[in-house]
Design an enzyme around this catalytic site. Structure first.
Site, mmCIF file in Angstrom:
data_model
loop_
_atom_site.group_PDB
_atom_site.id
_atom_site.type_symbol
_atom_site.label_atom_id
_atom_site.label_comp_id
_atom_site.label_asym_id
_atom_site.label_seq_id
_atom_site.Cartn_x
_atom_site.Cartn_y
_atom_site.Cartn_z
ATOM 1 N N LYS A 107 19.877 -19.300 35.934
ATOM 2 C CA LYS A 107 20.100 -20.590 35.286
ATOM 3 C C LYS A 107 20.514 -20.413 33.828
ATOM 4 C CE LYS A 107 19.600 -23.120 38.845
ATOM 5 N NZ LYS A 107 20.788 -23.810 39.414
ATOM 6 N N ASN B 203 26.118 -27.718 42.932
ATOM 7 C CA ASN B 203 24.691 -28.024 43.020
ATOM 8 C C ASN B 203 23.911 -26.980 43.811
ATOM 9 O OD1 ASN B 203 22.183 -29.888 43.296
ATOM 10 N ND2 ASN B 203 22.833 -29.519 45.413
ATOM 11 N N TYR C 268 15.508 -16.102 39.089
ATOM 12 C CA TYR C 268 15.936 -17.503 39.077
ATOM 13 C C TYR C 268 16.219 -17.967 37.651
ATOM 14 C CZ TYR C 268 15.911 -22.561 39.409
ATOM 15 O OH TYR C 268 16.246 -23.888 39.293
#
Length: 267
Positions: free
Chosen positions: A163, A93, A159
């Site tokens: 992902k 996470n 970012y």
């Protein structure tokens, strides 16, 4: 692959002290799974461990560690191995974002982001797959994002790229491990009310307009249920499902410019 009601996991959760990670820890604890909680804040983790022991009788081992440090995954794995702790479910996470034009943002922050969001996640997955026993319904949950689906994320270039990696890696690994009865789930939340937007300098961005912000508990619940059911991709919320689908169907140039317009700050 389905989860049976009496299956008890020993779950390692990174970034467990706040946000979606903390909500996931709450849900696993409430369902009587034992935990290994990893984050930088020892005080916050200790508080959670005491809470879980009192409320649920759940054991929670606390390991304060900064996974943005390159040697951290090896340290974590070696410590648990030496202490005889067997992890049967891994929740990757931990992660963070950063807002701004790439030519103006701080290089070191983005290198740390790649180290945490991509390298540490990959490293931990490689290490702990040594412990996840084929045929025993072991599980991995990687927290991805709806940011994984557009072709690019202007104003959060690094970012979005991290992902996209997490999503591709998770889906590939899920397919590879089907024969071993080890499930891999990618949880893909959209904008969620956590400390993420403050750390990423996103306050004022249209991305976090009020009507589109989910609460961390509902996102974590969707992730937990999807992981236990062996789902490969979990996208919580109808709006996020539409966003992810649109990003894949519309012309790439249109989506790139749309993402930039949405992410521009309004104030």
């Amino acid at each position: 692959m389905k989860h049976t009601a009496n299956t008890k996991y020993n779950v390692l959760i990174t970034g467990a002290s706040a946000g979606i990670g903390k909500e996931l820890a709450d849900i696993f604890a409430a369902n009587r799974h034992d935990l290994v909680l990893v984050a930088r804040s020892e005080e916050k983790l200790d508080s959670l461990a005491v809470k879980y022991a009192i409320q649920y009788g759940t054991k929670a081992k606390v390991i304060p560690l900064d996974l943005a440090e390159p040697e951290a995954p090896d340290k974590l794995f070696e410590q648990l191995h030496e202490e005889g702790v067997q992890v049967t479910a891994l929740v990757n996470n931990a992660g963070f974002g950063n807002y701004g034009y790439f030519k103006e943002t701080a290089l070191q922050k983005e290198l740390d982001m790649i180290q945490l969001n991509v390298v540490a996640l990959t490293h931990l997955s490689k290490l702990f797959l040594q412990q996840l026993t084929p045929g025993k319904s072991a599980k991995i949950l990687n927290v991805s994002s709806t940011a994984a689906f557009p072709p690019a994320g202007p104003l959060m270039a690094v970012y979005y790229a991290t992902k996209a990696f997490v999503q591709s890696f998770s889906e590939a690994l899920a397919t590879e491990l089907q024969q071993d009865n080890i499930s891999v789930t990618a949880l893909c939340p959209g904008p969620t009310e956590t400390n993420f937007q403050d750390e990423a300098n996103l306050r004022g961005s249209g991305l976090f307009s009020k009507q589109f912000i989910a609460d961390a508990q509902s996102v974590a619940q969707a992730g937990y249920e999807g992981m236990m059911a062996g789902e490969v991709v979990v996208i919580p919320g109808i709006q996020n499902k539409i966003t992810a689908l649109t990003a894949q169907l519309m012309p790439r140039s249109f989506v790139r410019n749309m993402v930039k317009r949405v992410q521009e700050k309004r104030s």
